[in-house]
Design an enzyme around this catalytic site. Sequence first.
Site, mmCIF file in Angstrom:
data_model
loop_
_atom_site.group_PDB
_atom_site.id
_atom_site.type_symbol
_atom_site.label_atom_id
_atom_site.label_comp_id
_atom_site.label_asym_id
_atom_site.label_seq_id
_atom_site.Cartn_x
_atom_site.Cartn_y
_atom_site.Cartn_z
ATOM 1 N N ALA A 1 0.872 -1.177 0.000
ATOM 2 C CA ALA A 1 0.000 0.000 0.000
ATOM 3 C C ALA A 1 0.908 1.226 0.000
ATOM 4 O O ALA A 1 2.074 1.143 0.389
ATOM 5 C CB ALA A 1 -0.884 -0.022 1.239
ATOM 6 N N GLY B 1 0.712 -4.970 1.059
ATOM 7 C CA GLY B 1 -0.493 -5.033 0.231
ATOM 8 C C GLY B 1 -0.240 -5.692 -1.121
ATOM 9 O O GLY B 1 -1.164 -6.239 -1.724
ATOM 10 N N GLU C 1 -0.592 -9.249 -0.461
ATOM 11 C CA GLU C 1 -2.020 -9.500 -0.209
ATOM 12 C C GLU C 1 -2.816 -9.484 -1.508
ATOM 13 O O GLU C 1 -3.741 -10.289 -1.697
ATOM 14 C CB GLU C 1 -2.549 -8.451 0.770
ATOM 15 N N GLU D 1 4.768 -5.107 7.233
ATOM 16 C CA GLU D 1 4.038 -4.041 7.932
ATOM 17 C C GLU D 1 4.545 -3.818 9.349
ATOM 18 O O GLU D 1 4.510 -2.711 9.879
ATOM 19 C CB GLU D 1 2.532 -4.374 7.976
HETATM 20 C C1 HXC Z 1 5.048 4.387 -1.235
HETATM 21 C C2 HXC Z 1 6.975 3.444 -2.019
HETATM 22 C C3 HXC Z 1 6.631 2.201 -1.439
HETATM 23 C C4 HXC Z 1 5.391 2.112 -0.751
HETATM 24 C C5 HXC Z 1 8.525 1.972 -2.433
HETATM 25 N N1 HXC Z 1 8.142 3.254 -2.617
HETATM 26 N N2 HXC Z 1 7.621 1.318 -1.728
HETATM 27 N N3 HXC Z 1 6.184 4.520 -1.915
HETATM 28 N N4 HXC Z 1 4.647 3.234 -0.664
HETATM 29 N N5 HXC Z 1 4.943 0.978 -0.234
HETATM 30 C C6 HXC Z 1 8.880 4.298 -3.332
HETATM 31 C C7 HXC Z 1 10.048 4.837 -2.550
HETATM 32 O O1 HXC Z 1 9.623 5.801 -1.618
HETATM 33 C C8 HXC Z 1 10.890 5.408 -3.662
HETATM 34 O O2 HXC Z 1 10.369 6.650 -4.083
HETATM 35 C C9 HXC Z 1 10.667 4.453 -4.799
HETATM 36 O O3 HXC Z 1 9.457 3.771 -4.510
HETATM 37 C C10 HXC Z 1 11.784 3.426 -4.930
HETATM 38 O O4 HXC Z 1 11.951 2.806 -3.673
HETATM 39 P P1 HXC Z 1 13.372 2.552 -3.004
HETATM 40 O O5 HXC Z 1 13.120 2.276 -1.572
HETATM 41 O O6 HXC Z 1 14.298 3.663 -3.328
HETATM 42 O O7 HXC Z 1 13.840 1.238 -3.784
HETATM 43 P P2 HXC Z 1 14.783 0.076 -3.253
HETATM 44 O O8 HXC Z 1 15.958 0.634 -2.524
HETATM 45 O O9 HXC Z 1 15.049 -0.793 -4.444
HETATM 46 O O10 HXC Z 1 13.917 -0.738 -2.185
HETATM 47 C C11 HXC Z 1 12.792 -1.449 -2.631
HETATM 48 C C12 HXC Z 1 11.910 -1.852 -1.402
HETATM 49 C C13 HXC Z 1 11.615 -0.609 -0.543
HETATM 50 C C14 HXC Z 1 12.676 -2.893 -0.581
HETATM 51 C C15 HXC Z 1 10.653 -2.496 -1.959
HETATM 52 O O11 HXC Z 1 11.118 0.417 -1.410
HETATM 53 C C16 HXC Z 1 10.606 -0.849 0.542
HETATM 54 O O12 HXC Z 1 10.938 -1.416 1.576
HETATM 55 N N6 HXC Z 1 9.366 -0.378 0.324
HETATM 56 C C17 HXC Z 1 8.336 -0.488 1.334
HETATM 57 C C18 HXC Z 1 7.812 -1.892 1.412
HETATM 58 C C19 HXC Z 1 6.730 -1.981 2.473
HETATM 59 O O13 HXC Z 1 6.967 -1.680 3.643
HETATM 60 N N7 HXC Z 1 5.532 -2.387 2.081
HETATM 61 C C20 HXC Z 1 4.417 -2.490 2.962
HETATM 62 C C21 HXC Z 1 3.650 -1.215 2.918
HETATM 63 S S1 HXC Z 1 2.367 -1.179 4.124
HETATM 64 P P3 HXC Z 1 11.085 8.051 -3.743
HETATM 65 O O14 HXC Z 1 10.304 9.037 -4.554
HETATM 66 O O15 HXC Z 1 10.894 8.237 -2.288
HETATM 67 O O16 HXC Z 1 12.513 7.878 -4.147
HETATM 68 C C22 HXC Z 1 1.153 -2.086 3.445
HETATM 69 C C23 HXC Z 1 -0.028 -2.200 4.317
HETATM 70 C C24 HXC Z 1 -1.086 -3.018 3.683
HETATM 71 O O17 HXC Z 1 1.228 -2.567 2.371
HETATM 72 C C25 HXC Z 1 -2.310 -2.903 4.481
HETATM 73 C C26 HXC Z 1 -3.537 -3.222 3.704
HETATM 74 C C27 HXC Z 1 -3.500 -2.995 2.286
#
Ligand code: HXC
Length: 289
Positions: A97, A140, A143, A163
């Site tokens: 998400a 997400g 999911e 999460e």
């Molecule tokens: C918003 C995101 C994002 C996310 C990545 N980006 N994941 N933006 N929401 N979930 C954005 C980053 O901010 C960045 O933009 C760009 O994508 C590239 O990401 P990087 O981190 O620079 O890439 P990398 O170093 O290759 O790392 C990849 C990654 C990491 C390991 C996937 O991005 C990451 O850990 N993302 C979050 C994963 C996460 O926690 N997902 C769960 C979300 S909570 P900018 O512009 O900043 O450079 C969730 C809750 C669900 O899903 C609940 C119900 C639906």
Amino acid sequence: MAMFFRSASLVVRQATALSLAGARRYSTGAPYQYILVEKKGEKQDVGFIQLNRPKALNALCDGLMKEVSQALDAFEEDSQVGAIVITGSEKAFAAGADIKEMQNRTFQECYSGNFLSHWNKVSTVKKPVIAAVNGFALGGGCELAMMCDIIYAGEKAQFGQPEILLGTIPGAGGTQRLTRAVGKSLAMEMVLTGDRVSAQEAKQSGLVSKVFPIDQLVPEAIKCGEKIAAHSKIIVAMGKEAVNAAFELTLTEGNRLEKRLFHSTFATDDRKEGMTAFVEKRKASFQDK
Ligand code: HXC
């Protein structure tokens, strides 16, 4: 009575207009901002949705998920389409998400607005949905893949529910579907540590059914969609309903439902055609009736 017929024909006209609008929507793809939508397969019978927010690794913002719902509605209405494939990019199926969108949300907003309730659409469509996962399927994203009926993975795919690292827990079925798919110990480990599993581990644990080289993943998912779409749509829907019931019902109830659906296939022309074709040593020609 006359009033009933007038309003019924209005509903039909509106539905037809919507369905035509749907056809235009995915034939041009133009009105979508976050996804690419088209029909694939030799017979154009596989609906294809590609998440397309590459800079954000396909983070599932509200607008993207609304578009996925619209595209699914259009494919549901399209009698040519027999299966649907959802994919992302080579780097990310979806990184979860959209954290930036969620960052400042309050409990009151989430609770009153029933935050993320429309995500469920993927799990309620009647046509089979195949997730083709390359790269990250996190939070997400994982999911979303698990809401689909079949998951195929590229060999570098990674699945995770991170999460916990953000101070929250999965909220779109992750704790429930992951546990049913891989069992308690691995689900607990993934949800409580935030650790990811590889495509190979996901295959071993039953989360995905097949793993392919990265460039073959999408063609293989489309091939699977074509195989399903070649069968009777009404019987496929019954098969999907019966398998899904295994997650909701006791064994006795599930077996009863299965038996009723099995009996129902005998009310269709396609069951008759399928068995007759076998006996006559020819390929069945299903009419979805
Ligand atoms: C918003 C995101 C994002 C996310 C990545 N980006 N994941 N933006 N929401 N979930 C954005 C980053 O901010 C960045 O933009 C760009 O994508 C590239 O990401 P990087 O981190 O620079 O890439 P990398 O170093 O290759 O790392 C990849 C990654 C990491 C390991 C996937 O991005 C990451 O850990 N993302 C979050 C994963 C996460 O926690 N997902 C769960 C979300 S909570 P900018 O512009 O900043 O450079 C969730 C809750 C669900 O899903 C609940 C119900 C639906």
